[in-house]
Motif scaffolding. Sequence first.
Motif, PDB file in Angstrom:
ATOM      1  N   ASN A  16      41.095  45.191  39.407  1.00  0.00           N
ATOM      2  CA  ASN A  16      42.331  45.946  39.697  1.00  0.00           C
ATOM      3  C   ASN A  16      43.562  45.234  39.168  1.00  0.00           C
ATOM      4  N   SER A  17      43.556  43.898  39.231  1.00  0.00           N
ATOM      5  CA  SER A  17      44.751  43.193  38.748  1.00  0.00           C
ATOM      6  C   SER A  17      44.806  43.201  37.219  1.00  0.00           C
ATOM      7  N   LYS A  21      46.589  45.794  32.148  1.00  0.00           N
ATOM      8  CA  LYS A  21      46.605  45.093  30.850  1.00  0.00           C
ATOM      9  C   LYS A  21      45.474  45.538  29.911  1.00  0.00           C
ATOM     10  N   ALA A  22      44.660  46.527  30.390  1.00  0.00           N
ATOM     11  CA  ALA A  22      43.468  46.900  29.608  1.00  0.00           C
ATOM     12  C   ALA A  22      43.781  47.802  28.418  1.00  0.00           C
ATOM     13  N   SER A  43      40.056  39.854  30.800  1.00  0.00           N
ATOM     14  CA  SER A  43      39.756  40.211  32.198  1.00  0.00           C
ATOM     15  C   SER A  43      39.067  39.101  32.995  1.00  0.00           C
ATOM     16  N   GLN A  44      38.323  38.225  32.322  1.00  0.00           N
ATOM     17  CA  GLN A  44      37.492  37.197  32.991  1.00  0.00           C
ATOM     18  C   GLN A  44      36.501  37.814  33.974  1.00  0.00           C
ATOM     19  N   LEU A  45      36.047  39.007  33.649  1.00  0.00           N
ATOM     20  CA  LEU A  45      35.092  39.702  34.521  1.00  0.00           C
ATOM     21  C   LEU A  45      33.633  39.402  34.161  1.00  0.00           C
ATOM     22  N   LYS A  62      36.961  52.979  35.746  1.00  0.00           N
ATOM     23  CA  LYS A  62      38.264  52.518  36.256  1.00  0.00           C
ATOM     24  C   LYS A  62      39.284  52.471  35.131  1.00  0.00           C
ATOM     25  N   VAL A  63      38.866  51.901  34.002  1.00  0.00           N
ATOM     26  CA  VAL A  63      39.794  51.747  32.877  1.00  0.00           C
ATOM     27  C   VAL A  63      40.221  53.120  32.361  1.00  0.00           C
TER      28      VAL A  63
END
Length: 401
Positions: A16-17, A21-22, A43-45, A62-63
């Motif tokens: 979400n944070s 920025k995506a 994203s560091q996901l 989501k994106v």
Amino acid sequence: MQACSGSRKEALVLLNSFLPKAGKSYAKNRNFDLGSGQHKHVSQLSAFIKRRVITEEEVLRKVLSAHSLNAAGKFIDEIFWRTYFKGWLESRPHIWAQYCTDVQHLTHDLQTQSGLRDRWAAACLGETGIDCFDAWAKELAETGYLHNHARMWFASIWVYTLQLPWQLGADFFLRHLLDGDAASNTLSWRWVVGLHSVGKTYLARAENIQRFTNGRFAPKGLAQVAPPLNDTAHTTRPKTIDPPNRYLDGHKTGFLLHSEDLNIAHLTHHSDCIASAVYRPIDTDTMLVSNPKLLEFNNATLDAAAKHWKPNLLNCSDVDTLEAILSWALENKLEQIVTPYAPVGSTSQMLEKMKSLLGNHGIQLTQVMRAYDIVSWPYATKGFFKFREKIPKILTSLSMI
Ligand SMILES: Cc1cc2nc3c(=O)[nH]c(=O)nc-3n(C[C@H](O)[C@H](O)[C@H](O)COP(=O)(O)OP(=O)(O)OC[C@H]3O[C@@H](n4cnc5c(N)ncnc54)[C@H](O)[C@@H]3O)c2cc1C
């Protein structure tokens, strides 16, 4: 440390944070490596997506709820790089098997060839004298994460400047990256040395490193050429991805949770489960020792998933070996073990062995594939850019656009 508790909640907060920025921001800034703890443009996901604490499909949905397909095109492409690599390796499991064999042989060479061992140890410890490379080796050991551009530079310097075997570099990554993944890692290293896009290699250039690290580094003495390497794996026809066994209704079923897919929402409707188990291998991925932080993170994600899915995991125990899984199945008089599909890698190798072991006792192993994988993987036949043409089709068939 990039990620700590390993929980789904933590992954969703991160997603979400990152969401604002995506779009255009990611397209513009994603190639800048700002240094440890400063990776705000990406994203560091990956450590969560690797274990499917959150899935590629969830991230894409989501994106796409926040940006148009066009605006978030670059980010969506990157998610699909992962999907592409997974599908590509799935139909070529011998590439993974050959890599594992190569690492085994090279590990033996490390014990017998002191010159190779010294150069390899200096690279792993970040003591080569190449400032950027040494900083990345230390960042990786300390945080379990490296920016994508740093991974590309690191791999290229490892092979072409330090003249070390790519397989030992891939192994070093797999023993340290929190997102270490059989497909993305092996195939990215192969891509750098010209074995994926055959003949096309990646050369790390000092000016490029200087520009995309905002001048933090200006390395000297890097290799000026990057000739393609010879492959140790032979070329075989890609195999078709076999549909897994069908779920047997009305049979005594046990559920096995493993760290290749920790989001079991798509499996919770099966009502025949009478027992469950969490698979916690000690350290099976490689022969050399893994970073304790990786083992810690693995356990944290398993703990968090077991807690999150507790209402669905009846009568739950931990299992760490094939034999322990068999004993658990026999004790509970199971007729079927159901588990999320594990793509090519060490868990899938374990499940393959387990399938025949269980078969000897009349117990069926049922691996359940996700619709996302069933739809996307068959398109990963050639290069990424052919696969990329199918992205709108994949998104449409999964009702994402
Ligand atoms: C030599 C080398 C080794 C690599 N090893 C791994 C690995 O073991 N595991 C791994 O997940 N990725 C690997 N990558 C790909 C990529 O570097 C990471 O996925 C990315 O840096 C993760 O950071 P992020 O989540 O901030 O990515 P973001 O830029 O925010 O991208 C979002 C997601 O897309 C996926 N992704 C992004 N770039 C790539 C890519 N080039 N290839 C495949 N998937 C991608 C990841 O799941 C990532 O979390 C490797 C790349 C190289 C060059």
